[in-house]
Design an enzyme around this catalytic site. Structure first.
Site, PDB file in Angstrom:
ATOM      1  N   ASP A  72       0.808  -1.223   0.000  1.00  0.00           N
ATOM      2  CA  ASP A  72       0.000   0.000   0.000  1.00  0.00           C
ATOM      3  C   ASP A  72       0.838   1.268   0.000  1.00  0.00           C
ATOM      4  O   ASP A  72       0.357   2.338  -0.365  1.00  0.00           O
ATOM      5  CB  ASP A  72      -0.844   0.055   1.286  1.00  0.00           C
ATOM      6  CG  ASP A  72      -2.081  -0.799   1.199  1.00  0.00           C
ATOM      7  OD1 ASP A  72      -2.581  -0.995   0.089  1.00  0.00           O
ATOM      8  OD2 ASP A  72      -2.540  -1.257   2.262  1.00  0.00           O
TER       9      ASP A  72
HETATM   10  O1  IFM Z   1      -1.179  -5.496   1.571  1.00  0.00           O
HETATM   11  C1  IFM Z   1      -1.397  -4.537   2.559  1.00  0.00           C
HETATM   12  C2  IFM Z   1      -2.681  -4.864   3.246  1.00  0.00           C
HETATM   13  O2  IFM Z   1      -3.753  -4.805   2.341  1.00  0.00           O
HETATM   14  C3  IFM Z   1      -2.966  -3.940   4.403  1.00  0.00           C
HETATM   15  N1  IFM Z   1      -1.843  -3.878   5.284  1.00  0.00           N
HETATM   16  C4  IFM Z   1      -0.595  -3.527   4.662  1.00  0.00           C
HETATM   17  C5  IFM Z   1      -0.260  -4.500   3.542  1.00  0.00           C
HETATM   18  C6  IFM Z   1       1.073  -4.113   2.901  1.00  0.00           C
HETATM   19  O3  IFM Z   1       1.081  -2.798   2.500  1.00  0.00           O
END
Ligand code: IFM
Length: 784
Positions: A474
């Site tokens: 993200d």
């Molecule tokens: O992949 C994401 C997830 O959707 C939410 N927590 C952080 C992860 C890595 O950025």
């Protein structure tokens, strides 16, 4: 330093001192009514949706104050002393204390001055409310005059509003008492109410927080408890509580049981009728027994006996249990994700289904349908949705340029394929499911085709997937407005998804479609290899200027974990490249507490990379150990036949192995956490964001389906282990499509990977067939 131990027989983790480094929590409830309970009673409750149907409050950013919670105060009427069985919030030093976190329930027990108090919190399997079952025992040989106060602090249902619009919320709150039931509701609502109830004779009560606690006091010295009576307050405004005072005259050695019920009613007229059967201790006990039976059946679909006790503990109990929690709540509600704003993640929930597929495939299918309904007609998907309202969106990530993430939709393909393999329900593929516009619909298969098509149609200058707002990471926000940033990871995920579609279409004999996807797969594979092989590993992405991220030529972020593991998982790398990039992971990214996301970490904020550079080096996605990514490396190692290496990776992050250094680790040793501070951080080894992490599902997959190799396929159960070479073998019991398979694996030549023969009920077979549901069969697998 140890704070507790695993009680294997009772499937509980027992905490023996209250001052854990962070609150060590448990979840109660099944995904509808539920809540969080810490080892000292802290936590909160909600009904179906922690943002829109909050029942009780919690004060965040206060760790480890961990308040308020579900509190029982026990007061000695003769000397006025009072305490809590769970230590908090009075913090009286107890003569004895323990907390037992079990599957779907938590028991807090304390002893003080010849009185023991034990309270069990749980949500019955068939009801949308929680039971507090209290036992108070006079262990002395003389009678004691006591009082019990039961207390919880209500929250306005919209939890964000409860924090933001205090003026309004405090003027509209109403609290009332009638014959053992306290109701709490906003003035303008006529039907719904949160409630707190008991069938015990109530000597006094409070519905108003200020009246119970008193001005300039706190939960640790509430006025009502101090003076030995509530004031029968009616809350016409301000803050609401449910508080009961009950007189308890206990004879020598006498025990008394009291049941309290906390919940939310859609129609407050029905509360009394709805709870009446659960207010007696006998029925509460029976409800707890049913809940335990549910969990035995949930975990009973898979059990293993390997030479590694920690692995057994996690595969059989704790990892399976955590998977159900992530399945219920995605990344929505914990002590770190506050149940505000984020909702249920599409990519997260799709991956979470993988961790429960072997045991509750029907529930997984229902969630998958909700996720498919979050898809746009062009194939991309919302980033998140809210379970109560069904609303979806892209969330509140800092980069606003895009309304799509490059990966969300692709995970749906993995989830649907896993469901069909587990269930054999091929009809599901033809089922019609609405798109998010709520008017167009398509078959599940078409939804999946559109998911691949979206990525295919949104490729950049290197002919690989555009980055969109971000991918799995993200915080890697590369597109700053030019629209050409690309994600190598998403391209690899696309290859994985395409190869799963190819496998399915091959099985179904759909040759034309198969051909089409093979061509799409090949095209992407070639594009990745031409643009992204860096010599010793794969690059991670290209920024909006076309420059590589995750390359030898970068000063920071030279190598990233995901584009190595997914090169193997996506079948993008040939054997030579696969071996090289996995070796680079071991060399540059591994550490004694797990594999870091990338190295070296960024040291300064850089707007061309976005969120990842907001974190200090070694934290979360910026060089932290983001555990979710570790099982992908394990599976990749296994695909290359490296069982010892995979097991090393598996063991080094098993939470149970951190029980002895919990002071450093800080978070619960019975569940995976989301991240551990990495080797570049001064606090290397500290865990954070326990419970809600894709780590749970993927470690379930990596341990049971890849290390132990027991996995569903379209027409058989596969057993294809890749275990530590020194193991002699292992045993397992797996229920698959209603058939019980008792499996024995022998590793006579200490090779660890590869199967030489399979026999079922004494007959050699090529594949393990799916027998008639209800039958039981003995499988013996001999490794090479
Ligand atoms: O992949 C994401 C997830 O959707 C939410 N927590 C952080 C992860 C890595 O950025």
């Amino acid at each position: 330093m140890r704070y507790g131990y695993f009680d294997k027989k009772n499937k509980e983790y027992v905490i023996t001192r209250p001052d854990t480094p962070t609150p060590w929590i448990n979840y109660i409830g099944s995904g509808a009514y539920g809540g969080i309970v810490s080892n000292t009673g802290g936590g909160y409750s909600f009904h179906k949706d922690p943002q829109n149907r909050r029942v009780t409050r919690y004060r965040y950013n206060n760790i480890p104050a961990d308040r308020p919670g579900r509190y029982i105060y026990i007061r000695n009427r003769e000397n006025g002393e009072y305490w809590n069985p769970g230590y908090q919030p009075v913090q009286k030093k107890l003569d004895d204390y323990n907390c037992r976190h079990g599957m779907g329930y938590t028991v807090l027990s304390g002893e003080y001055q010849g009185v023991t108090g034990e309270v069990t919190y749980f949500v019955p399997d068939d009801k949308d409310f929680e039971i507090w079952h209290l036992k108070v025992n006079n262990t002395r040989t003389v009678s004691q005059k006591l009082q019990v106060f039961a207390y919880s602090e209500f929250c306005f249902w919209q939890a964000v509003m409860d924090q933001q619009n205090v003026d309004w919320v405090q003027q509209i709150n109403q609290g009332r008492y009638e014959d053992g039931i306290i109701t709490y509701y906003p003035h303008y609502i006529s039907d719904n109410a949160a409630f707190f109830a008991t069938a015990e004779k109530v000597s006094s009560y409070d519905t108003n927080l200020e009246a119970f606690i008193g001005k300039y006091r706190s939960e640790s010295n509430p006025l009502a408890v101090e003076q030995g009576a509530c004031s029968n307050s009616v809350s016409y405004r301000m803050n609401g509580v449910g508080a009961f005072c009950i007189e308890l005259d206990l004879k020598a050695k006498e025990e008394k049981e009291i049941v309290f019920i906390l919940g939310f009613a859609e129609d407050r007229k029905n509360i009394r009728e709805d709870i009446k059967d659960y207010l007696s201790p006998e029925n509460a006990r029976a409800a707890l027994d049913r809940l335990k039976a549910y969990w035995d059946s949930y975990t009973g679909k898979l059990s293993v006996e390997t030479p590694d006790e920690d692995m057994n503990l996690f595969v059989n109990i704790w990892n399976q249990y955590q998977c159900k929690t992530t399945f219920n709540w995605s990344r929505f509600v914990s002590l770190y994700q506050l149940g505000l704003g984020r909702g249920m993640g599409i990519r997260d929930s799709a991956q979470d289904t993988l961790g429960v597929m072997h045991t509750i495939p029907d529930e997984a299918r229902q969630l998958i349908i909700k996720l498919l309904q979050c898809q746009y007609t062009d194939g991309r998907a919302y980033h998140l949705f809210f379970p109560l309202t069904g609303e979806g969106g892209v969330g509140d990530a800092p980069v606003k340029l895009f309304d799509w993430y490059s990966d969300d939709h692709l995970w749906l393909i993995l989830a649907v394929n896993a469901y069909v393999k587990e269930s054999g329900d091929f009809g599901f593929l033809e089922q019609s499911v609405l798109y998010n516009d709520k008017s167009s619909s398509a078959s599940v298969m078409e939804h999946l085709d559109m998911a691949l098509a979206f990525t295919h149609n949104n490729r950049g200058p290197n002919k690989i997937a555009l980055a969109g707002r971000a991918d799995w990471n993200d915080t890697l926000n590369l597109d700053i407005g030019k629209g050409i940033a690309e994600s190598v990871f998403t391209s690899m995920l696309y290859c994985r998804a395409a190869s799963e579609m190819i496998e399915l279409y091959e099985y179904l004999g759909k040759h034309e479609l198969c051909k089409k996807y093979k061509a799409m797969f090949e095209e992407m594979k070639i594009a990745i290899n031409e643009s992204s092989w860096d010599g010793q590993w794969y690059k991670r992405a290209f920024d909006d200027f076309g420059q590589p991220i995750g390359s030898e030529q970068n000063q920071y972020g030279k190598i990233f974990i995901n584009s190595q593991s997914w090169a193997v998982l996506g079948k993008v790398a040939d054997v030579e490249k696969a071996e090289k990039c996995m070796e680079s992971v071991y060399k540059y990214l591994n550490s004694k507490f797990g594999i870091v996301t990338m190295y070296p970490a960024y040291t300064e904020y850089d707007e061309t990379k976005g969120g990842v550079t907001t974190y200090p080096p070694g934290t979360k996605e910026n060089g932290g150990i983001f555990l979710h990514t570790n099982p992908w490396v394990m599976i990749s190692e296994i695909m290359l036949g490296h069982g010892d290496r995979a097991f090393e990776y598996y063991s080094q992050i098993l939470p149970g192995k951190r029980n002895e250094d919990a002071e450093l680790y800080e978070v619960e040793p019975y569940v995976y956490c989301q991240n551990i501070l990495g080797k570049e951080h001064p606090q290397f080894g500290v865990g954070r964001n326990s419970w809600l992490s894709g780590t749970a599902a993927w470690n379930m997959v990596s341990s049971s389906q890849h290390i132990l190799g027991i996995r569903a396929s379209y027409d058989s159960l596969e057993v294809d282990p890749c275990i530590p070479s020194q193991w002699q073998g292992f045993k397992a019991r797996r229920v698959f499509r209603g058939v019980t398979y008792n499996i024995e694996v022998h590793n006579p030549n200490k090779v660890g990977c590869g199967v030489s023969s399979i026999t079922v009920d004494g007959k050699e077979v090529e594949k393990i067939p799916v027998y008639e549901a209800g039958t039981e069969h003995n499988v013996v697998v001999v490794m090479l």
